[in-house]
Motif scaffolding. Structure first.
Motif, mmCIF file in Angstrom:
data_model
loop_
_atom_site.group_PDB
_atom_site.id
_atom_site.type_symbol
_atom_site.label_atom_id
_atom_site.label_comp_id
_atom_site.label_asym_id
_atom_site.label_seq_id
_atom_site.Cartn_x
_atom_site.Cartn_y
_atom_site.Cartn_z
ATOM 1 N N HIS A 1 -32.194 -21.853 -46.462
ATOM 2 C CA HIS A 1 -32.018 -20.879 -45.392
ATOM 3 C C HIS A 1 -33.319 -20.655 -44.634
ATOM 4 C CE1 HIS A 1 -28.141 -20.125 -47.195
ATOM 5 N NE2 HIS A 1 -28.720 -19.825 -48.343
ATOM 6 N N LYS A 2 -33.161 -20.413 -43.337
ATOM 7 C CA LYS A 2 -34.327 -20.230 -42.480
ATOM 8 C C LYS A 2 -34.336 -18.801 -41.954
ATOM 9 C CE LYS A 2 -35.323 -23.583 -39.670
ATOM 10 N NZ LYS A 2 -35.252 -24.486 -38.492
ATOM 11 N N CYS A 3 -35.511 -18.157 -42.037
ATOM 12 C CA CYS A 3 -35.645 -16.788 -41.552
ATOM 13 C C CYS A 3 -36.909 -16.637 -40.714
ATOM 14 C CB CYS A 3 -35.687 -15.796 -42.722
ATOM 15 S SG CYS A 3 -34.052 -15.436 -43.434
ATOM 16 N N ARG A 4 -36.842 -15.686 -39.829
ATOM 17 C CA ARG A 4 -38.007 -15.320 -39.029
ATOM 18 C C ARG A 4 -38.505 -13.959 -39.540
ATOM 19 N NH1 ARG A 4 -38.246 -14.478 -32.411
ATOM 20 N NH2 ARG A 4 -40.439 -13.796 -32.312
ATOM 21 N N PHE A 5 -39.731 -13.933 -40.043
ATOM 22 C CA PHE A 5 -40.327 -12.714 -40.562
ATOM 23 C C PHE A 5 -41.345 -12.198 -39.552
ATOM 24 C CE2 PHE A 5 -39.332 -15.504 -44.193
ATOM 25 C CZ PHE A 5 -38.367 -14.719 -44.812
ATOM 26 N N ALA B 1 -36.584 -13.895 -51.024
ATOM 27 C CA ALA B 1 -35.438 -13.381 -51.784
ATOM 28 C C ALA B 1 -34.469 -12.665 -50.847
ATOM 29 C CB ALA B 1 -35.917 -12.443 -52.890
ATOM 30 N N MET B 2 -34.997 -11.890 -49.908
ATOM 31 C CA MET B 2 -34.138 -11.191 -48.961
ATOM 32 C C MET B 2 -33.493 -12.153 -47.970
ATOM 33 S SD MET B 2 -33.910 -8.245 -49.999
ATOM 34 C CE MET B 2 -32.719 -7.975 -48.685
ATOM 35 N N CYS B 3 -34.220 -13.180 -47.565
ATOM 36 C CA CYS B 3 -33.663 -14.195 -46.664
ATOM 37 C C CYS B 3 -32.433 -14.844 -47.293
ATOM 38 C CB CYS B 3 -34.728 -15.243 -46.352
ATOM 39 S SG CYS B 3 -34.179 -16.589 -45.277
ATOM 40 N N LEU C 1 -29.431 -12.369 -47.561
ATOM 41 C CA LEU C 1 -28.751 -12.167 -46.286
ATOM 42 C C LEU C 1 -27.751 -13.278 -45.998
ATOM 43 C CD1 LEU C 1 -31.749 -10.933 -44.114
ATOM 44 C CD2 LEU C 1 -29.756 -9.587 -44.776
ATOM 45 N N ALA C 2 -28.048 -14.463 -46.506
ATOM 46 C CA ALA C 2 -27.161 -15.613 -46.260
ATOM 47 C C ALA C 2 -26.003 -15.668 -47.250
ATOM 48 C CB ALA C 2 -27.965 -16.909 -46.346
ATOM 49 N N SER C 3 -26.049 -14.870 -48.295
ATOM 50 C CA SER C 3 -25.002 -14.917 -49.314
ATOM 51 C C SER C 3 -23.833 -14.030 -48.908
ATOM 52 C CB SER C 3 -25.556 -14.461 -50.668
ATOM 53 O OG SER C 3 -25.745 -13.058 -50.680
ATOM 54 N N SER C 4 -22.748 -14.167 -49.644
ATOM 55 C CA SER C 4 -21.550 -13.354 -49.381
ATOM 56 C C SER C 4 -21.512 -12.114 -50.254
ATOM 57 C CB SER C 4 -20.288 -14.199 -49.633
ATOM 58 O OG SER C 4 -20.275 -14.667 -50.976
ATOM 59 N N GLU C 5 -22.622 -11.848 -50.935
ATOM 60 C CA GLU C 5 -22.677 -10.697 -51.826
ATOM 61 C C GLU C 5 -22.505 -9.404 -51.041
ATOM 62 O OE1 GLU C 5 -25.813 -8.589 -54.952
ATOM 63 O OE2 GLU C 5 -26.227 -10.571 -54.128
ATOM 64 N N LYS C 6 -21.703 -8.508 -51.581
ATOM 65 C CA LYS C 6 -21.431 -7.244 -50.913
ATOM 66 C C LYS C 6 -22.667 -6.348 -50.973
ATOM 67 C CE LYS C 6 -18.148 -3.397 -50.809
ATOM 68 N NZ LYS C 6 -16.979 -2.771 -51.473
ATOM 69 N N TYR C 7 -22.979 -5.736 -49.846
ATOM 70 C CA TYR C 7 -24.125 -4.842 -49.806
ATOM 71 C C TYR C 7 -23.804 -3.561 -50.570
ATOM 72 C CZ TYR C 7 -25.621 -7.983 -46.098
ATOM 73 O OH TYR C 7 -25.978 -9.089 -45.373
#
Length: 433
Positions: free
Chosen positions: A67-71, A355-357, A360-366
């Protein structure tokens, strides 16, 4: 019949032509649309640091796994961000990104005790965060054993001194701390202990002896240096009292003497016995009514090899050095531990970002955090002093945490209203609390 056939043939031909045109147009449309979809797919997820302490410009695109993220810390990009990251020690009560947008996930990183942010331990504050990374095992990204480099450091004989080599040293107890105003009352307890047994105190707190010249500079930032551990190993006991008392809040104060083959005299996390390498790895301050009773036991151990070495089985029992399955599992699965080599991508902040990136890409419920994510007994607990006395600053710390309770309740009100507020507005409400 022929005109009828010709008319139907003409209609059929027209339908075929129109269908062909439609198929061609659809393919052209899909061909033109595909690059736009790929482009959207390649666009990195934006993650924003909300920290006034970051005075420099930070904007970096990084790949975390697949996964790619912009921090970034550019607050102008708040509306584009999917997650907002907070570092606990730098949070300002009047500085939160409100109104909070529907897509915003809030994530809290805080590895310290609540002495600098007394509003953090309360549920009214914590429930507004979807993810946490704290010392608690119940955190989403636990940092419980972050100060332990690894299993091999616990079991290594590199810094081991046998009982008789240690006995050549007249002083048995070492204390190395610079903070002399703690929630745990560490300084008051050590003062009492010094009345009953000699303690070599090398730090700024209760200083009575100087470190070797080579260790005096920057020893606080070289927690596991070979030279420092070789210095510790001559002692039989090391005072290891945390500055604050919270479940699973365990710092180098506990792990470092174990690495050096020294018995920790520990006061801190109420859950510490869940994490010791053997069932008998440390001497616990709260097992004794006062410092005098502890000193008596230390003097007994200092002259009894069998009993003394029974606390060092993580070094001496080669067949079963670590008898704690929870500890082993944690070390094998943890996402972060200190790395003094400072390799690229090894910092706590970069680990938290990635870890947060990935989350965010997972389907885990917030979900929402709660007090288990930062579990500190209140009012603050302190080490047991003689005649049930209180540490010198105990009342100050209790008052501070009561103010923290009010702060958490006020923040909860503002967060639920979902509107921004000024420092003056917050302080006025706090005055009324």
């Amino acid at each position: 019949m022929r005109p009828w056939r010709n008319r139907h043939l003409s209609i059929a031909l027209h339908l075929i032509i129109w269908l062909t045109i439609l198929v061609i147009c659809w393919n052209i449309f899909r061909a033109g649309d595909k690059p736009r979809k790929d482009k959207a797919k390649d666009k990195p997820t934006e993650v924003l640091w909300w920290s006034s302490a970051m005075s420099w410009s930070y904007d970096e695109i990084r790949t975390c796994g697949i996964h790619k993220c912009r921090f970034t810390n550019n607050r102008q990009r708040l509306s584009q961000a999917m997650a907002v990251l907070f570092y606990g020690s730098n949070m300002k009560m009047h500085d939160f990104p409100l109104p909070r947008l529907p897509q915003h996930i809030w994530a809290l990183l805080h590895e310290e005790s609540p002495r600098n942010v007394p509003f953090v331990p309360f549920n009214e504050f914590l429930r507004h965060f979807n993810y946490t990374s704290t010392f608690s095992r119940h955190s989403d990204l636990p940092l419980t054993t972050q100060y332990l480099p690894g299993v091999s450091e616990l079991t290594t004989m590199k810094y081991f001194n046998d009982f008789y080599t240690k006995s050549f040293h007249f002083t048995h107890v070492i204390f190395l701390q610079s903070d002399c105003d703690t929630m745990s009352g560490r300084e008051d307890y050590v003062k009492e202990l010094i009345r009953h047994i000699r303690v070599d105190s090398y730090g700024k707190c209760l200083h009575n002896k100087d470190l070797p010249p080579s260790l005096q500079e920057d020893y606080l930032n070289r927690m596991y240096s070979t030279e420092l551990l070789n210095f510790f190993k001559h002692y039989k006991f090391m005072i290891a009292i945390e500055n604050g008392i919270c479940n699973d809040y365990i710092t180098e104060k506990f792990w470092r003497p174990l690495v050096a083959g020294v018995i920790p005299i520990y006061f801190g996390s109420p859950t510490i016995k869940d994490w010791q390498p053997q069932n008998k790895s440390a001497i616990y301050v709260d097992d004794f009514p006062n410092a005098a009773a502890l000193a008596e036991y230390l003097l007994f151990l200092a002259d009894n090899q069998t009993e003394y070495d029974s606390y060092r089985q993580h070094k001496l029992n080669s067949a079963n050095n670590i008898d704690n399955k929870r500890l082993i599992e944690n070390i094998m699965t943890r996402y972060y531990q200190i790395d003094e080599t400072q390799k690229e991508g090894s910092s706590l902040f970069q680990k938290f970002e990635c870890a947060m990136c990935q989350r965010l890409a997972s389907s885990e419920k917030y979900k929402s955090a709660d007090v288990r994510h930062y579990e500190c007994p209140l009012p603050p607990i302190h080490a047991p002093l003689s005649n049930k006395q209180e540490p010198h600053h105990a009342e100050d710390w209790r008052s501070m945490m009561e103010v923290g309770r009010c702060q958490a309740q006020l923040l909860d009100n503002f967060f639920q209203a979902n509107r921004s507020f000024t420092q003056e507005q917050f302080e006025q409400k706090l005055y009324e609390c």
